[in-house]
Design an enzyme around this catalytic site. Structure first.
Site, PDB file in Angstrom:
ATOM      1  N   GLU A 199     -47.900   7.350 -20.557  1.00 36.77           N
ATOM      2  CA  GLU A 199     -48.778   8.391 -21.113  1.00 36.77           C
ATOM      3  C   GLU A 199     -49.371   9.274 -20.018  1.00 36.77           C
ATOM      4  O   GLU A 199     -49.713  10.417 -20.263  1.00 36.77           O
ATOM      5  CB  GLU A 199     -49.920   7.760 -21.921  1.00 36.77           C
ATOM      6  CG  GLU A 199     -49.556   7.448 -23.348  1.00 36.77           C
ATOM      7  CD  GLU A 199     -50.758   7.041 -24.209  1.00 36.77           C
ATOM      8  OE1 GLU A 199     -51.876   6.960 -23.686  1.00 36.77           O
ATOM      9  OE2 GLU A 199     -50.554   6.802 -25.398  1.00 36.77           O
ATOM     10  N   LYS A 203     -49.534  12.487 -33.912  1.00 36.34           N
ATOM     11  CA  LYS A 203     -50.684  12.056 -34.722  1.00 36.34           C
ATOM     12  C   LYS A 203     -51.053  13.143 -35.744  1.00 36.34           C
ATOM     13  O   LYS A 203     -51.385  12.855 -36.884  1.00 36.34           O
ATOM     14  CB  LYS A 203     -51.904  11.782 -33.823  1.00 36.34           C
ATOM     15  CG  LYS A 203     -51.950  10.381 -33.227  1.00 36.34           C
ATOM     16  CD  LYS A 203     -53.301  10.118 -32.564  1.00 36.34           C
ATOM     17  CE  LYS A 203     -53.450   8.710 -32.067  1.00 36.34           C
ATOM     18  NZ  LYS A 203     -54.734   8.449 -31.411  1.00 36.34           N
ATOM     19  N   HIS A 218     -30.436 -12.280 -18.503  1.00 32.46           N
ATOM     20  CA  HIS A 218     -29.259 -12.666 -19.294  1.00 32.46           C
ATOM     21  C   HIS A 218     -28.956 -11.637 -20.379  1.00 32.46           C
ATOM     22  O   HIS A 218     -28.178 -11.902 -21.291  1.00 32.46           O
ATOM     23  CB  HIS A 218     -29.487 -14.060 -19.898  1.00 32.46           C
ATOM     24  CG  HIS A 218     -29.665 -15.106 -18.846  1.00 32.46           C
ATOM     25  ND1 HIS A 218     -28.649 -15.955 -18.446  1.00 32.46           N
ATOM     26  CD2 HIS A 218     -30.731 -15.397 -18.057  1.00 32.46           C
ATOM     27  CE1 HIS A 218     -29.102 -16.739 -17.479  1.00 32.46           C
ATOM     28  NE2 HIS A 218     -30.356 -16.424 -17.214  1.00 32.46           N
TER      29      HIS A 218
END
Ligand code: PA5
Length: 403
Positions: free
Chosen positions: A263, A384, A284
């Protein structure tokens, strides 16, 4: 805490390094004059209230539900996970909610909360974040069925902006206990505010955390060097930083780092993409890509000298874990993946406090080195806003249907 950059030097252009280093005074000055730099001088006048309310919650509740997301969640969750024993859950339990809109999760959470005595800490600087608001509303419904309004006052704690917002207004009207997230501290830099210190007071010594944090703030020079090295690696096409830990309970700390750097830097089409891995598990899976795939990555390893001892048939697990870490660093560095190593003797609230403020400084410096503002989040605000518009339409249409 020590930073080892020995495996990075060969990837760095010394002219570029010097050019960035010369910007140090200018960048320190920018941070000094930044209006969102409240985290450099945290106001800790909330400590007495934190301990007083914590003791009350421990007396009247079996667990604390913390509702918040992003910068109002990751710091406390990260340190709660790190300092809570894997199996012996002898610490006061904290449930972190409000981090998704999963209806299955919500249903099961509400059913569970009907069966236990709990207190609720809702944390939102803006007071308008959708996930937080909806979860808070839903949990309050459960509380209303179980507790009188007088008892609810003893169980709801609101952490929000000091003056404005719907949460502040509601807390004042209802007489709930409140904590502040100061206006000059953004969510992801709020570790040393009550947003995190209150939940953390249930599981670790927050005074030690504060002590370490203050130590970390003295590490300006190293934080600047770390930011410069990352910037030079970016110039060499290393666009991704992989944060790596060798302890499972670091998972959320790495998530916290991803938010901090993602951010702070990721704007105006710039920035390094932060990712994370827990080893040895992820060796892995993504280990193949790191060693042998597209060379867009550099890594920051955390190396911890001491750990709980576990020796079976003469084999010391911590020694073997460190042996694997050293081997991986050697192998990755040989595979053209620059590896920075941050070493610490032990993991304590103090050392993590120190590490955390060191990263705050680095993220801020790094943003300035990318010529962006490290303290805003216009991208988050864009989505938002879109969600808010569509949510309002949804509410309006469901009200119509109800009529
Ligand atoms: O760092 C940030 O600013 C964001 O991640 C916010 O913390 C997050 O969106 C939650 O916002 P609020 O505390 O206003 O609910």
């Amino acid at each position: 805490m020590k930073i080892d950059t020995r495996n990075v030097d060969k990837f760095i252009d010394s002219f570029q390094l010097e050019t960035y280093k010369k910007r140090k005074d200018e960048i320190y000055n920018l941070l000094d004059h930044e209006k969102m730099n409240g985290w450099l001088k945290p106001d800790l006048s909330c400590l007495d209230d934190i301990f007083r309310i914590r003791d009350r919650v421990i007396n009247n509740s079996k667990c604390l539900v913390v509702v918040g997301i992003g910068g109002s969640f990751l710091g406390s969750c990260a340190l709660y996970e790190m300092f809570t024993p894997y199996f012996k859950k002898d610490k006061f339990p904290i449930i972190f909610a409000g981090t998704s809109l999963s209806s299955t999760y919500m249903k099961e959470l509400l059913e569970y909360l009907e069966t236990v005595d709990f207190s609720l800490n809702v944390i939102s600087k803006s007071g308008t974040t959708l996930e937080t608001s909806l979860t808070y509303e839903a949990i309050k419904k459960v509380m209303e069925k179980k507790y009188s309004s007088l008892k609810m006052k003893e169980r709801i704690i609101v952490t929000t902006d000091p003056i404005k917002g719907t949460l502040r207004k509601e807390a004042l009207e209802e007489g709930y206990d409140t904590f502040e997230i100061p206006s000059n501290i953004g969510g992801r830099y709020s570790l040393l505010t009550a947003a995190h210190l209150f939940p953390l007071s249930f599981c670790l010594d927050i005074k030690e955390l504060i002590m370490g944090y203050k130590e970390g703030l003295k590490r300006c020079e190293e934080a600047f060097s770390y930011a410069v090295i990352r910037r030079c690696l970016f110039d060499k096409g290393k666009y991704v930083e992989n944060f790596v830990a060798y302890e499972n309970n670091w998972y959320y700390y790495l998530e916290w780092l991803k938010q901090l750097f993602g951010e702070s830097e990721g704007k105006n089409g710039r920035g390094i993409l932060p990712i994370s891995m827990i080893h040895t598990r992820d060796l892995h899976s993504l280990g193949q890509f790191v060693q042998d795939g597209n060379k867009i990555m550099f890594e920051t390893f955390f190396k911890i000298e001491q750990s709980k001892e576990c020796i079976i048939n003469g084999k010391n697990f911590h020694d073997i874990n460190k042996l694997v870490e050293d081997s991986v660093i050697t192998a990755h560095a040989a595979g053209d993946v620059p590896c920075i190593v941050i070493e610490s003797d032990e993991v304590t609230p103090k050392t993590i406090g120190e590490l955390s403020s060191f990263f705050f400084l680095s993220a801020a410096f790094s943003g300035y080195l990318f010529e962006i503002n490290p303290f805003n989040q216009p991208g988050v605000d864009v989505y938002k806003k879109e969600v808010k518009n569509n949510y309002q339409k949804y509410i309006a249409s469901s009200l119509l249907i109800e009529k």
